[in-house]
Design a protein around this motif. Sequence first.
Motif, PDB file in Angstrom:
ATOM      1  N   LEU A  71       0.885  -1.165   0.000  1.00 12.01           N
ATOM      2  CA  LEU A  71       0.000   0.000   0.000  1.00 12.01           C
ATOM      3  C   LEU A  71       0.920   1.211   0.000  1.00 12.01           C
ATOM      4  N   ASN A  72       0.980   1.886  -1.140  1.00 16.02           N
ATOM      5  CA  ASN A  72       1.903   3.007  -1.322  1.00 16.02           C
ATOM      6  C   ASN A  72       1.144   4.324  -1.229  1.00 16.02           C
ATOM      7  N   VAL A  73       1.512   5.136  -0.245  1.00 15.13           N
ATOM      8  CA  VAL A  73       0.911   6.453  -0.044  1.00 15.13           C
ATOM      9  C   VAL A  73       1.756   7.458  -0.825  1.00 15.13           C
ATOM     10  N   TRP A  74       1.124   8.188  -1.747  1.00 11.59           N
ATOM     11  CA  TRP A  74       1.857   9.085  -2.631  1.00 11.59           C
ATOM     12  C   TRP A  74       1.018  10.325  -2.926  1.00 11.59           C
ATOM     13  N   ALA A  75       1.643  11.304  -3.574  1.00  9.33           N
ATOM     14  CA  ALA A  75       0.938  12.516  -3.996  1.00  9.33           C
ATOM     15  C   ALA A  75       1.742  13.216  -5.082  1.00  9.33           C
ATOM     16  N   THR A  76       1.061  13.985  -5.901  1.00  8.94           N
ATOM     17  CA  THR A  76       1.753  14.714  -6.970  1.00  8.94           C
ATOM     18  C   THR A  76       2.603  15.851  -6.417  1.00  8.94           C
ATOM     19  N   TRP A  77       2.278  16.351  -5.244  1.00 11.01           N
ATOM     20  CA  TRP A  77       3.034  17.451  -4.640  1.00 11.01           C
ATOM     21  C   TRP A  77       4.300  16.969  -3.938  1.00 11.01           C
ATOM     22  N   CYS A  78       4.535  15.682  -3.957  1.00 10.80           N
ATOM     23  CA  CYS A  78       5.637  15.064  -3.210  1.00 10.80           C
ATOM     24  C   CYS A  78       6.817  14.765  -4.138  1.00 10.80           C
ATOM     25  N   PRO A  79       7.932  15.491  -4.005  1.00  9.03           N
ATOM     26  CA  PRO A  79       9.079  15.229  -4.885  1.00  9.03           C
ATOM     27  C   PRO A  79       9.694  13.844  -4.680  1.00  9.03           C
ATOM     28  N   THR A  80       9.650  13.328  -3.476  1.00 11.63           N
ATOM     29  CA  THR A  80      10.198  11.995  -3.224  1.00 11.63           C
ATOM     30  C   THR A  80       9.334  10.925  -3.889  1.00 11.63           C
ATOM     31  N   CYS A  81       8.041  11.179  -3.982  1.00 10.55           N
ATOM     32  CA  CYS A  81       7.148  10.248  -4.684  1.00 10.55           C
ATOM     33  C   CYS A  81       7.525  10.169  -6.162  1.00 10.55           C
ATOM     34  N   TYR A  82       7.882  11.307  -6.717  1.00  9.55           N
ATOM     35  CA  TYR A  82       8.330  11.340  -8.110  1.00  9.55           C
ATOM     36  C   TYR A  82       9.589  10.488  -8.263  1.00  9.55           C
ATOM     37  N   ALA A  83      10.492  10.616  -7.304  1.00 13.64           N
ATOM     38  CA  ALA A  83      11.754   9.872  -7.354  1.00 13.64           C
ATOM     39  C   ALA A  83      11.525   8.364  -7.296  1.00 13.64           C
ATOM     40  N   GLU A  84      10.536   7.914  -6.549  1.00 13.18           N
ATOM     41  CA  GLU A  84      10.316   6.475  -6.402  1.00 13.18           C
ATOM     42  C   GLU A  84       9.409   5.890  -7.485  1.00 13.18           C
ATOM     43  N   HIS A  85       8.737   6.734  -8.230  1.00 13.03           N
ATOM     44  CA  HIS A  85       7.678   6.263  -9.126  1.00 13.03           C
ATOM     45  C   HIS A  85       8.166   5.271 -10.187  1.00 13.03           C
ATOM     46  N   GLN A  86       9.289   5.551 -10.818  1.00 16.35           N
ATOM     47  CA  GLN A  86       9.778   4.634 -11.853  1.00 16.35           C
ATOM     48  C   GLN A  86      10.139   3.271 -11.269  1.00 16.35           C
ATOM     49  N   TYR A  87      10.637   3.264 -10.043  1.00 19.29           N
ATOM     50  CA  TYR A  87      10.952   1.977  -9.423  1.00 19.29           C
ATOM     51  C   TYR A  87       9.671   1.196  -9.117  1.00 19.29           C
ATOM     52  N   LEU A  88       8.630   1.893  -8.716  1.00 18.34           N
ATOM     53  CA  LEU A  88       7.348   1.219  -8.495  1.00 18.34           C
ATOM     54  C   LEU A  88       6.812   0.638  -9.804  1.00 18.34           C
ATOM     55  N   ASN A  89       6.984   1.366 -10.907  1.00 15.34           N
ATOM     56  CA  ASN A  89       6.586   0.831 -12.217  1.00 15.34           C
ATOM     57  C   ASN A  89       7.335  -0.467 -12.510  1.00 15.34           C
ATOM     58  N   LYS A  90       8.618  -0.483 -12.192  1.00  8.64           N
ATOM     59  CA  LYS A  90       9.440  -1.683 -12.408  1.00  8.64           C
ATOM     60  C   LYS A  90       8.923  -2.847 -11.559  1.00  8.64           C
ATOM     61  N   LEU A  91       8.641  -2.580 -10.294  1.00  5.55           N
ATOM     62  CA  LEU A  91       8.128  -3.641  -9.414  1.00  5.55           C
ATOM     63  C   LEU A  91       6.798  -4.190  -9.925  1.00  5.55           C
ATOM     64  N   ALA A  92       5.933  -3.303 -10.376  1.00  8.74           N
ATOM     65  CA  ALA A  92       4.632  -3.740 -10.890  1.00  8.74           C
ATOM     66  C   ALA A  92       4.813  -4.646 -12.105  1.00  8.74           C
ATOM     67  N   LYS A  93       5.752  -4.301 -12.980  1.00  9.46           N
ATOM     68  CA  LYS A  93       6.017  -5.141 -14.158  1.00  9.46           C
ATOM     69  C   LYS A  93       6.560  -6.502 -13.762  1.00  9.46           C
ATOM     70  N   GLU A  94       7.220  -6.572 -12.601  1.00 10.50           N
ATOM     71  CA  GLU A  94       7.751  -7.842 -12.101  1.00 10.50           C
ATOM     72  C   GLU A  94       6.683  -8.654 -11.364  1.00 10.50           C
ATOM     73  N   GLY A  95       5.474  -8.107 -11.264  1.00 15.61           N
ATOM     74  CA  GLY A  95       4.374  -8.845 -10.648  1.00 15.61           C
ATOM     75  C   GLY A  95       4.081  -8.499  -9.199  1.00 15.61           C
ATOM     76  N   VAL A  96       4.752  -7.488  -8.668  1.00  6.60           N
ATOM     77  CA  VAL A  96       4.461  -7.067  -7.294  1.00  6.60           C
ATOM     78  C   VAL A  96       3.123  -6.340  -7.299  1.00  6.60           C
ATOM     79  N   ARG A  97       2.251  -6.760  -6.428  1.00  7.11           N
ATOM     80  CA  ARG A  97       0.915  -6.162  -6.334  1.00  7.11           C
ATOM     81  C   ARG A  97       1.011  -4.884  -5.500  1.00  7.11           C
TER      82      ARG A  97
END
Length: 181
Positions: A71-97
């Motif tokens: 359960l990932n808590v994020w927001a568009t106003w959060c610069p750190t969320c932007y930094a982690e977003h591509q890694y979350l995309n990678k995890l999702a492609k690997e099948g992480v729910r």
Amino acid sequence: MKKKLLVPLILFLSITIAFLVQLKRNAQGEDIKALESALVGKPVPAKNLTELFENKTYTNELFQQGEPVLLNVWATWCPTCYAEHQYLNKLAKEGVRIIGLDYKDESPKAMKWLKDLGNPYQVVLKDEKGSFGLDLGVYGAPETFIVDGKGVIHYRYAGDVNEKVWTQTLKPIYDKLSEQQ
């Protein structure tokens, strides 16, 4: 005159002791980004939440699908969320729910963000006023919770999910829960 010197001395000693205690905890390997949570070991709080894109309503049964989930808590106003977003995309492609919780944000901005940057989330829940985040004890974004297939929270992490955090901290817990399901 002695009383005037005693107060600063006591204050200085108190701060020094607190600092040394924290240094010792860090030296022993305590994860300073792992936030203690009163909800660890307890179910995700019951609340009706609306999905960002379809306005479908979900309950905490969303977290009781028999598989662990981040359960990932994020927001568009959060610069750190932007930094982690591509890694979350990678995890999702690997099948992480992953379920996203758009925290204290404006829906149009969140939809554009996900359209532009990719959507790693199986479901994106809206929390415009932050009430569900408050129920979770969220301090800010990003925060990530590991929830088992029965909807019980096992871990809470504050900060961006990156390769190091995933492989050293979150993945072992996620994998263990996956094996237990």
